[in-house]
Design a protein around this motif. Structure first.
Motif, mmCIF file in Angstrom:
data_model
loop_
_atom_site.group_PDB
_atom_site.id
_atom_site.type_symbol
_atom_site.label_atom_id
_atom_site.label_comp_id
_atom_site.label_asym_id
_atom_site.label_seq_id
_atom_site.Cartn_x
_atom_site.Cartn_y
_atom_site.Cartn_z
ATOM 1 N N GLN A 1 48.944 49.636 47.642
ATOM 2 C CA GLN A 1 50.292 49.448 47.624
ATOM 3 C C GLN A 1 51.270 48.468 48.872
ATOM 4 O O GLN A 1 51.337 48.972 49.468
ATOM 5 C CB GLN A 1 50.688 50.316 47.350
ATOM 6 C CG GLN A 1 50.319 51.808 46.542
ATOM 7 C CD GLN A 1 51.992 53.170 46.207
ATOM 8 O OE1 GLN A 1 51.980 52.398 45.173
ATOM 9 N NE2 GLN A 1 51.353 54.370 46.814
ATOM 10 N N TYR A 2 51.760 47.286 48.141
ATOM 11 C CA TYR A 2 52.806 46.822 49.177
ATOM 12 C C TYR A 2 54.180 46.549 48.227
ATOM 13 O O TYR A 2 54.523 46.846 46.338
ATOM 14 C CB TYR A 2 51.978 45.416 48.894
ATOM 15 C CG TYR A 2 50.617 45.665 49.728
ATOM 16 C CD1 TYR A 2 50.267 46.243 50.990
ATOM 17 C CD2 TYR A 2 49.169 45.305 48.773
ATOM 18 C CE1 TYR A 2 49.373 46.374 51.803
ATOM 19 C CE2 TYR A 2 48.123 45.718 49.371
ATOM 20 C CZ TYR A 2 48.341 46.001 50.741
ATOM 21 O OH TYR A 2 46.701 46.075 51.456
ATOM 22 N N LEU A 3 55.008 45.915 48.718
ATOM 23 C CA LEU A 3 56.394 45.485 48.791
ATOM 24 C C LEU A 3 56.278 44.240 48.163
ATOM 25 O O LEU A 3 56.106 43.117 49.371
ATOM 26 C CB LEU A 3 57.589 46.584 49.337
ATOM 27 C CG LEU A 3 59.013 45.853 48.553
ATOM 28 C CD1 LEU A 3 58.827 46.409 47.305
ATOM 29 C CD2 LEU A 3 59.876 46.491 50.126
ATOM 30 N N VAL A 4 57.074 43.287 47.366
ATOM 31 C CA VAL A 4 56.916 41.667 47.645
ATOM 32 C C VAL A 4 58.617 41.518 47.293
ATOM 33 O O VAL A 4 58.504 41.978 46.166
ATOM 34 C CB VAL A 4 56.083 40.907 46.702
ATOM 35 C CG1 VAL A 4 55.739 40.204 46.701
ATOM 36 C CG2 VAL A 4 54.274 41.996 47.208
ATOM 37 N N LYS A 5 58.937 40.572 48.473
ATOM 38 C CA LYS A 5 59.484 40.084 48.185
ATOM 39 C C LYS A 5 59.783 38.450 47.778
ATOM 40 O O LYS A 5 58.911 37.501 48.310
ATOM 41 C CB LYS A 5 61.046 40.097 49.467
ATOM 42 C CG LYS A 5 60.774 41.710 49.734
ATOM 43 C CD LYS A 5 61.793 41.137 51.221
ATOM 44 C CE LYS A 5 62.526 42.475 51.298
ATOM 45 N NZ LYS A 5 63.846 41.872 52.399
ATOM 46 N N LEU A 6 60.940 37.824 46.349
ATOM 47 C CA LEU A 6 60.146 37.030 46.148
ATOM 48 C C LEU A 6 61.638 36.057 45.771
ATOM 49 O O LEU A 6 62.962 36.830 45.445
ATOM 50 C CB LEU A 6 59.544 36.307 44.295
ATOM 51 C CG LEU A 6 58.010 37.127 44.673
ATOM 52 C CD1 LEU A 6 58.508 37.365 42.712
ATOM 53 C CD2 LEU A 6 57.405 36.279 45.452
ATOM 54 N N ASN A 7 61.787 34.397 46.379
ATOM 55 C CA ASN A 7 62.549 33.128 46.656
ATOM 56 C C ASN A 7 62.005 32.274 46.084
ATOM 57 O O ASN A 7 60.694 32.337 45.410
ATOM 58 C CB ASN A 7 63.853 33.780 47.749
ATOM 59 C CG ASN A 7 64.643 34.147 47.215
ATOM 60 O OD1 ASN A 7 65.856 32.809 45.949
ATOM 61 N ND2 ASN A 7 66.214 34.774 47.565
ATOM 62 N N ARG A 8 63.309 31.215 46.056
ATOM 63 C CA ARG A 8 62.476 29.969 46.084
ATOM 64 C C ARG A 8 61.631 29.738 47.116
ATOM 65 O O ARG A 8 61.970 30.091 47.976
ATOM 66 C CB ARG A 8 63.914 29.070 46.109
ATOM 67 C CG ARG A 8 65.310 29.263 45.009
ATOM 68 C CD ARG A 8 66.051 28.505 45.125
ATOM 69 N NE ARG A 8 67.052 28.562 46.311
ATOM 70 C CZ ARG A 8 67.882 28.901 47.042
ATOM 71 N NH1 ARG A 8 68.470 30.446 46.231
ATOM 72 N NH2 ARG A 8 67.622 28.483 48.248
ATOM 73 N N ARG A 9 61.232 28.527 46.813
ATOM 74 C CA ARG A 9 60.537 28.256 47.671
ATOM 75 C C ARG A 9 60.529 27.578 48.846
ATOM 76 O O ARG A 9 60.834 27.605 49.837
ATOM 77 C CB ARG A 9 59.598 26.564 47.100
ATOM 78 C CG ARG A 9 58.376 27.263 46.535
ATOM 79 C CD ARG A 9 57.506 26.098 45.964
ATOM 80 N NE ARG A 9 55.776 25.767 46.683
ATOM 81 C CZ ARG A 9 55.767 25.269 47.611
ATOM 82 N NH1 ARG A 9 56.411 23.953 48.622
ATOM 83 N NH2 ARG A 9 54.701 25.352 48.713
ATOM 84 N N ASP A 10 62.043 27.151 49.173
ATOM 85 C CA ASP A 10 62.407 26.426 50.153
ATOM 86 C C ASP A 10 63.184 27.809 51.534
ATOM 87 O O ASP A 10 64.027 27.279 52.472
ATOM 88 C CB ASP A 10 63.933 26.168 50.322
ATOM 89 C CG ASP A 10 65.072 25.893 48.824
ATOM 90 O OD1 ASP A 10 64.499 27.422 48.505
ATOM 91 O OD2 ASP A 10 65.950 25.507 48.511
ATOM 92 N N VAL A 11 63.333 29.182 50.768
ATOM 93 C CA VAL A 11 64.076 30.329 51.354
ATOM 94 C C VAL A 11 62.856 30.857 52.303
ATOM 95 O O VAL A 11 63.242 32.294 53.113
ATOM 96 C CB VAL A 11 64.604 30.731 50.775
ATOM 97 C CG1 VAL A 11 65.421 30.349 50.305
ATOM 98 C CG2 VAL A 11 63.758 31.828 49.607
ATOM 99 N N LEU A 12 61.405 30.072 52.423
ATOM 100 C CA LEU A 12 59.854 30.853 53.492
ATOM 101 C C LEU A 12 60.762 31.000 54.211
ATOM 102 O O LEU A 12 60.411 32.120 55.727
ATOM 103 C CB LEU A 12 59.455 30.156 53.092
ATOM 104 C CG LEU A 12 58.059 30.305 54.187
ATOM 105 C CD1 LEU A 12 57.553 31.936 53.571
ATOM 106 C CD2 LEU A 12 56.638 29.415 54.225
ATOM 107 N N ASP A 13 61.158 30.468 55.473
ATOM 108 C CA ASP A 13 61.628 30.465 56.461
ATOM 109 C C ASP A 13 62.814 31.301 56.671
ATOM 110 O O ASP A 13 62.242 32.585 57.967
ATOM 111 C CB ASP A 13 62.859 29.141 57.338
ATOM 112 C CG ASP A 13 64.206 28.527 56.582
ATOM 113 O OD1 ASP A 13 63.978 28.864 55.666
ATOM 114 O OD2 ASP A 13 64.875 28.753 57.687
#
Length: 286
Positions: free
Chosen positions: A42-54
């Motif tokens: 089991q994992y928790l995944v946070k997603l956002n726009r590509r440009d917020v990888l940093d």
């Protein structure tokens, strides 16, 4: 997208992982939050726009930094990366409760231990990171009053000015903050940076901290923010004091430290936070 995330989890852990179930979770942040599972993993995944990888990479570094002190639990980092459309951060999934009758006392003890864990001579961090989605500069410095006045208060006042939110002469406010802290040179401590009820959970009675904005600074910034919005219970503060008593003058400094968070909320949301920040600045200048 989800296959790419599953593939990176498999690569990182060197074992096959396939998503059999995913559920979107509520969150107070700008990220999308998902609980994914497959087989017994089991994992928790946070997603956002590509440009917020940093931002996700900085969060992962801060979590690992806290974890390596072995003082208070944080979610284990699995991996961070990008798909064609999104950036993501994968963490250990912990079924956290928001409260526990004995957990707050444990958190007080453990945060005090964290604040004592390092022998650091400078203020700052090896990288800039983020307070929520806002860049937080962490250039190393040897003077706390200069670090806080310029890289915390001055930085946000400049961001607010770019939004056409003015709180007065920035240089004057920064200098007044510096003067207020001029005789206060605390031992640099690793701080969580955004220590409030929304970033605390409990696994049984064991406290868990998440969403850090770490740097080496005055430990009082964590205690100040812990008492600002929906304050942590008195058991937390009493337990902290038992391990690492706060010095004289904390009561006078905590509003100054919380000005940083009020300015940040004014920057993100405006409204009543702008008024609260303005009131504090007027008190500071009077």
């Amino acid at each position: 997208m989800w296959q790419a995330i599953a593939d990176q989890i498999s690569t990182e852990l060197q074992q096959d992982f396939r998503i059999s179930h995913k559920q979107q979770l509520a969150t107070h942040s700008d990220n999308l939050l998902f609980h994914i599972s497959g087989a017994e993993q089991q994992y928790l995944v946070k997603l956002n726009r590509r440009d917020v990888l940093d931002s996700f990479e900085a969060e992962a570094l801060s979590l690992r930094f806290i974890q390596n002190r072995h003082c208070v639990r944080v979610p284990q980092v699995i991996c961070a990366g990008q798909t064609i459309e999104k950036s993501f951060l994968v963490l250990e999934y912990l079924p956290l409760a928001t409260d526990h009758p004995y957990g707050w006392q444990a958190l007080g003890h453990q945060l005090a231990f964290l604040h004592q864990a390092d022998d650091q001579a400078m203020y700052g961090f090896d990288w800039d990171n983020y307070l929520s989605s806002t860049l937080q500069p962490n250039q190393w410095g040897s003077n706390w009053s200069v670090f806080f006045s310029e890289q915390r208060i001055g930085w946000l006042l400049q961001l607010l000015a770019e939004q056409q939110q003015s709180y007065g002469d920035i240089d004057k406010i920064v200098e007044r903050v510096r003067q207020r802290l001029h005789h206060h040179q605390p031992k640099p401590a690793l701080v969580h940076g955004e220590c409030w009820r929304g970033n605390v959970g409990f696994l049984g009675e064991a406290p868990v901290l998440f969403d850090p904005a770490c740097y080496f600074g005055d430990r009082e910034v964590d205690l100040a923010f812990a008492g600002l919005f929906d304050p942590l219970p008195s058991a937390f503060f009493s337990a902290y004091q038992q391990v690492h008593a706060l010095p004289e003058g904390f009561t006078e400094r905590k509003d100054l430290y919380n000005l940083y968070h009020l300015l940040h909320l004014a920057y993100l949301r405006g409204g009543r936070y702008s008024w609260q920040a303005q009131e504090l600045i007027q008190q500071l200048l009077s």
